[in-house]
Design an enzyme around this catalytic site. Structure first.
Site, mmCIF file in Angstrom:
data_model
loop_
_atom_site.group_PDB
_atom_site.id
_atom_site.type_symbol
_atom_site.label_atom_id
_atom_site.label_comp_id
_atom_site.label_asym_id
_atom_site.label_seq_id
_atom_site.Cartn_x
_atom_site.Cartn_y
_atom_site.Cartn_z
ATOM 1 N N TRP A 1 0.840 -1.209 0.000
ATOM 2 C CA TRP A 1 0.000 0.000 0.000
ATOM 3 C C TRP A 1 0.868 1.250 0.000
ATOM 4 O O TRP A 1 0.533 2.252 -0.624
ATOM 5 C CB TRP A 1 -0.912 -0.003 1.231
ATOM 6 N N HIS A 2 2.010 1.176 0.697
ATOM 7 C CA HIS A 2 2.861 2.364 0.828
ATOM 8 C C HIS A 2 3.605 2.712 -0.456
ATOM 9 O O HIS A 2 4.035 3.856 -0.608
ATOM 10 C CB HIS A 2 3.875 2.163 1.958
ATOM 11 N N GLY A 3 3.766 1.768 -1.353
ATOM 12 C CA GLY A 3 4.456 2.117 -2.581
ATOM 13 C C GLY A 3 4.752 0.925 -3.452
ATOM 14 O O GLY A 3 4.818 -0.214 -2.982
ATOM 15 N N PHE B 1 2.059 8.493 -1.428
ATOM 16 C CA PHE B 1 1.257 7.286 -1.266
ATOM 17 C C PHE B 1 -0.219 7.554 -1.532
ATOM 18 O O PHE B 1 -0.983 6.618 -1.624
ATOM 19 C CB PHE B 1 1.425 6.708 0.143
#
Length: 448
Positions: A295-297, A448
């Protein structure tokens, strides 16, 4: 009229970056508003409607955020078997805040499907809820059950609430401008040129980034929550002094709370959570942390970071101690016990190590950085040791410690009876912000 005004200014706020991406947030709002209404009617197609909401929301997120990553990873995987595949990448701009408002609207339709929420028939209120500008681009990720009803009430200005909101904004600005931006200046220098420095300096660089990401993200959350209070809204707390945690489970209950609880409620519990045999528990922990990392990258470094946190979590889970520390450390006391201090330092240490993977550009960069941590220079003085920044960090830690039991850190100032002392402390923070303005840095979580 209040809600219509908020939609207008929120769209101006978001469109100021790139007006073309307004179509995405409007489209996402329209889809979930419509599906929400359809889900309230008796129908045999509710699962299909929910699937449509999930497909559209995650489809948009996946295309803009992960298309190039998966194409490149797919091509790289084939080269390992001796096949050469030319990957075609697109020049895609990641819409700012898409991960945040996607999860916010997605939770709305899921809650309606589960019968936990009634669909909102007021389109203006719903569109205002999705686009609410303070938390639109970097959270907190609000639940409709908490925020949406607040759009159905006429808000009146409250001096006391506004003052408290300003306190939170002030501390958020201090975290971002004084702590995060100054730490970033040295963290960037050390991480970008790690081959030129010894072990002790690399450790200092990792610690600086640890404070940078906390000051940067929790600082934004404080400003967002404080600004919301000026408009008469109460957002959920997003950080609760996570670096005073006594184990990694407590850390994740206190770090980015809105995302952690989102994954808990909409992914971890539905796949089984902590119920079942030991292997299922371990599987679920790895799923939740690896997806959190993704999700963060779109980078393998975030996936490794998530996996490493899952490994940290395993011993606690296996021993059944993942809910051991639910209270605030040293509650009602001025100082922690020796045992608590050791646990805090240990948890902080392994968190610092994990943040290395979060900060670097590639896996090779991470292993190169880590390999240089173990040398004789570990016991020498760091080459970079800014005294002013160390003093500011000590001051920051003390204030955070004193305010750890409050709703937000500077709420402790409200307890000072004499106004002159309160204003002197406010003035001190303002002066520190003016004097120690670091080189301006973009908010980390905007990516993000």
């Amino acid at each position: 009229m209040q809600n219509a005004f908020l939609i207008l200014v929120s769209y101006i706020f978001y469109g100021w970056w790139d007006w073309r991406f307004l179509t995405l947030i409007i489209f996402s709002s329209f889809i979930d508003y419509t599906i929400g209404l359809l889900l309230t009617k008796k129908s045999n197609y509710k699962k299909h409607l929910l699937f449509l909401s999930v497909f559209v929301n995650l489809g948009l997120l996946g295309f803009f955020k992960y298309f190039n990553f998966f194409i490149e990873s797919f091509a790289t995987a084939f080269t390992l078997f001796g096949f050469s595949i030319k990957s075609t990448q697109l020049n895609i701009i990641l819409p700012i805040g898409i991960s945040f408002y996607t999860f916010q609207t997605l939770s709305y339709t899921i809650d309606i499907y589960k019968g936990k929420l009634i669909a909102d028939k007021d389109a203006i209120s719903f569109f205002a809820f999705v686009s609410f500008f303070p938390q639109l681009v970097a959270g907190p990720i609000e639940r409709a059950s908490n925020l949406l009803p607040q759009f159905h009430k006429r808000r009146k200005f409250s001096y006391e609430v506004a003052v408290d909101g300003m306190r939170q904004i002030l501390w958020g600005l201090f975290k971002k401008i004084v702590i995060a931006d100054n730490c970033a200046q040295y963290a960037n220098e050390i991480f970008n040129n790690y081959n030129e420095y010894g072990s002790s300096t690399l450790i200092v660089g990792a610690v600086f980034f640890t404070f940078q990401i906390y000051g940067d993200f929790s600082g934004y959350s404080d400003v967002a929550i404080g600004v919301s209070r000026l408009f008469g809204f109460n957002l959920k707390k997003n950080f609760a002094t996570p670096y005073f945690s006594r184990d990694i489970a407590e850390f994740w209950r206190r770090w980015h709370i809105s995302l952690s609880t989102w994954f808990r409620d909409y992914l971890y519990i539905p796949i089984g959570g902590s119920i079942g045999n030991q292997w299922k528990k371990i599987r679920n922990i790895f799923i939740i942390f690896i997806i959190s990392g993704l999700w963060h990258g779109a980078n393998w470094t975030f996936i490794v970071w998530g996996g490493l946190n899952a490994l940290y979590f395993l011993p606690i889970l296996i021993k059944g101690k993942n809910r051991k520390y639910l209270d605030i450390v040293a509650k009602g006391k001025n100082t922690p016990s020796l045992k608590e201090l050791i646990l805090i330092l240990w948890t902080f240490g392994i968190t610092v190590f994990a943040w290395i993977f979060f900060r670097v550009n590639s896996i090779s960069h991470a292993f190169g950085y880590i390999s240089k941590l173990y040398s004789k220079s570990l016991f020498s003085l760091p080459e970079i040791r800014p005294k002013n920044l160390f003093i500011l960090l000590i001051f920051f830690i003390i204030i955070e410690w004193l305010g750890r039991e409050e709703e937000h850190t500077l709420y402790i100032f409200k307890k000072i009876n004499k106004r002159v002392y309160r204003w002197l402390l406010y003035l001190l923070l303002v002066m520190l912000i003016i004097i120690f303005q670091g080189q301006q840095q973009d908010f980390i979580y905007f990516q993000f």
